[in-house]
Write a protein that holds these residues in place. Structure first.
Motif, PDB file in Angstrom:
ATOM      1  N   ASP A  86       0.853  -1.186   0.000  1.00  0.00           N
ATOM      2  CA  ASP A  86       0.000   0.000   0.000  1.00  0.00           C
ATOM      3  C   ASP A  86       0.891   1.238   0.000  1.00  0.00           C
ATOM      4  O   ASP A  86       2.075   1.166   0.352  1.00  0.00           O
ATOM      5  N   PHE A  87       0.322   2.384  -0.391  1.00  0.00           N
ATOM      6  CA  PHE A  87       1.130   3.606  -0.434  1.00  0.00           C
ATOM      7  C   PHE A  87       1.057   4.387   0.867  1.00  0.00           C
ATOM      8  O   PHE A  87       2.011   5.030   1.274  1.00  0.00           O
ATOM      9  N   THR A 130      -8.189   6.686   0.087  1.00  0.00           N
ATOM     10  CA  THR A 130      -7.873   5.687  -0.938  1.00  0.00           C
ATOM     11  C   THR A 130      -6.895   4.646  -0.410  1.00  0.00           C
ATOM     12  O   THR A 130      -7.031   3.449  -0.681  1.00  0.00           O
ATOM     13  N   GLY A 131      -5.903   5.102   0.342  1.00  0.00           N
ATOM     14  CA  GLY A 131      -4.933   4.169   0.913  1.00  0.00           C
ATOM     15  C   GLY A 131      -5.562   3.211   1.906  1.00  0.00           C
ATOM     16  O   GLY A 131      -5.126   2.064   2.046  1.00  0.00           O
ATOM     17  N   ILE A 132      -6.597   3.669   2.583  1.00  0.00           N
ATOM     18  CA  ILE A 132      -7.295   2.826   3.556  1.00  0.00           C
ATOM     19  C   ILE A 132      -8.266   1.872   2.868  1.00  0.00           C
ATOM     20  O   ILE A 132      -8.330   0.676   3.174  1.00  0.00           O
ATOM     21  N   GLN A 133      -9.020   2.396   1.905  1.00  0.00           N
ATOM     22  CA  GLN A 133     -10.133   1.627   1.344  1.00  0.00           C
ATOM     23  C   GLN A 133      -9.709   0.551   0.345  1.00  0.00           C
ATOM     24  O   GLN A 133     -10.361  -0.497   0.251  1.00  0.00           O
ATOM     25  N   LEU A 184       3.873  -0.674   3.664  1.00  0.00           N
ATOM     26  CA  LEU A 184       3.619   0.656   3.111  1.00  0.00           C
ATOM     27  C   LEU A 184       4.881   1.170   2.438  1.00  0.00           C
ATOM     28  O   LEU A 184       5.967   1.109   3.021  1.00  0.00           O
ATOM     29  N   CYS A 185       4.732   1.695   1.213  1.00  0.00           N
ATOM     30  CA  CYS A 185       5.914   2.164   0.480  1.00  0.00           C
ATOM     31  C   CYS A 185       6.023   3.683   0.436  1.00  0.00           C
ATOM     32  O   CYS A 185       6.981   4.218  -0.130  1.00  0.00           O
TER      33      CYS A 185
END
Length: 262
Positions: A99-100, A106-109, A131-132
């Motif tokens: 994930d970003f 958006t990152g959560i969903q 996470l990147c």
């Protein structure tokens, strides 16, 4: 109309400053892609109390206190690509997520939607998420770590273009093309090329141009005293190695890459 954005998608402090400055200048309206769904709630409420309408786009605020929120239904889209990917690996194996961030909506969903899709395939075991921070190099390193630690991984999901490009780079470097199904979100030229070559097998493409265009339309409507929906789900398309050259896919990709013809 002016456009402002922080240098990075994680610079919340700068975005808050930009937003508050716009309110102080008493602009006619604001279109916002919120970097943090909770941190922008207060500023949005303050703007609206000052008579400044706010339309959120792509990444909203929670609770949704904006006048209108336009976005892809990220949970539904991620669930759809998860089910497609699971079927392609016959519902068996192991998978990981890059994930970003876990700050924007958006990152959560997107990981939430992906996991909803995976629930229907108990033969697929989740090994973890990293996470990147929107770094392709970090995503690549994290993907390689996953693949070394869990050699039975046969499916990986990248929650945006940088995540999935990093995964694709790792797959290429480790000689695993065709052995690990790679799924992601969004498109730039690198990602499109990887979809065509089969290094990335599938991606959800949104319609960002349409999203922005409609956001302006809704803001103008609000300024003219018209009623607008509280939330508008914008379209998305599942683009795969098999359909990437279709007219519909070319149209979707052209939303990201101006002048793209296939």
């Amino acid at each position: 109309m002016t456009f402002e954005a922080p240098a990075t998608e994680t610079d919340l402090t700068t975005q808050l400053s930009m937003f508050n400055n716009a309110v102080t200048a008493h602009v006619d309206g604001i279109i916002l892609a919120a970097q943090n769904p909770s941190a922008l709630v207060g500023p949005v409420e303050h703007a609206e109390k000052q008579g400044i309408p706010v339309v959120t786009v792509d990444s909203g605020v929670s609770p949704n206190v904006s006048d209108c929120f336009l976005a892809t239904n990220n949970i539904a889209a991620a669930e759809a690509i998860a089910q497609y990917a699971a079927q392609k690996v016959h519902g068996k194996g192991q998978y990981a997520i890059i994930d970003f961030n876990q700050e924007s909506s958006t990152g959560i969903q997107r990981p939430q939607g992906w996991q909803l899709g995976m629930k229907k395939y108990p033969g697929l075991k989740f090994v973890g998420m990293q996470l990147c921070n929107n770094s392709i190099a970090t995503a690549e390193a994290e993907a390689e770590t996953f693949l070394h630690a869990h050699p039975n991984i046969n499916l990986m999901f990248g929650a945006n273009d940088r995540c999935v490009l990093g995964i694709a780079n790792a797959i290429q470097a480790m000689g695993l093309k065709g052995k690990v199904f790679v799924a992601g979100f969004d498109a730039d030229m690198g990602e499109v090329g990887d979809i065509k070559s089969g290094l990335i097998n599938a991606a959800i493409l949104q319609y960002p141009y349409q999203m922005g265009y409609e956001a302006v339309e809704e803001l103008v409507a609000i300024k003219h005293g018209q009623h607008v929906p509280k939330q508008i789900d914008t379209p998305y398309m599942l683009v795969t190695t098999q359909n990437v050259n279709s007219p519909a896919a070319v149209k979707a990709i052209s939303q990201y890459i101006q002048g793209y013809k296939g």
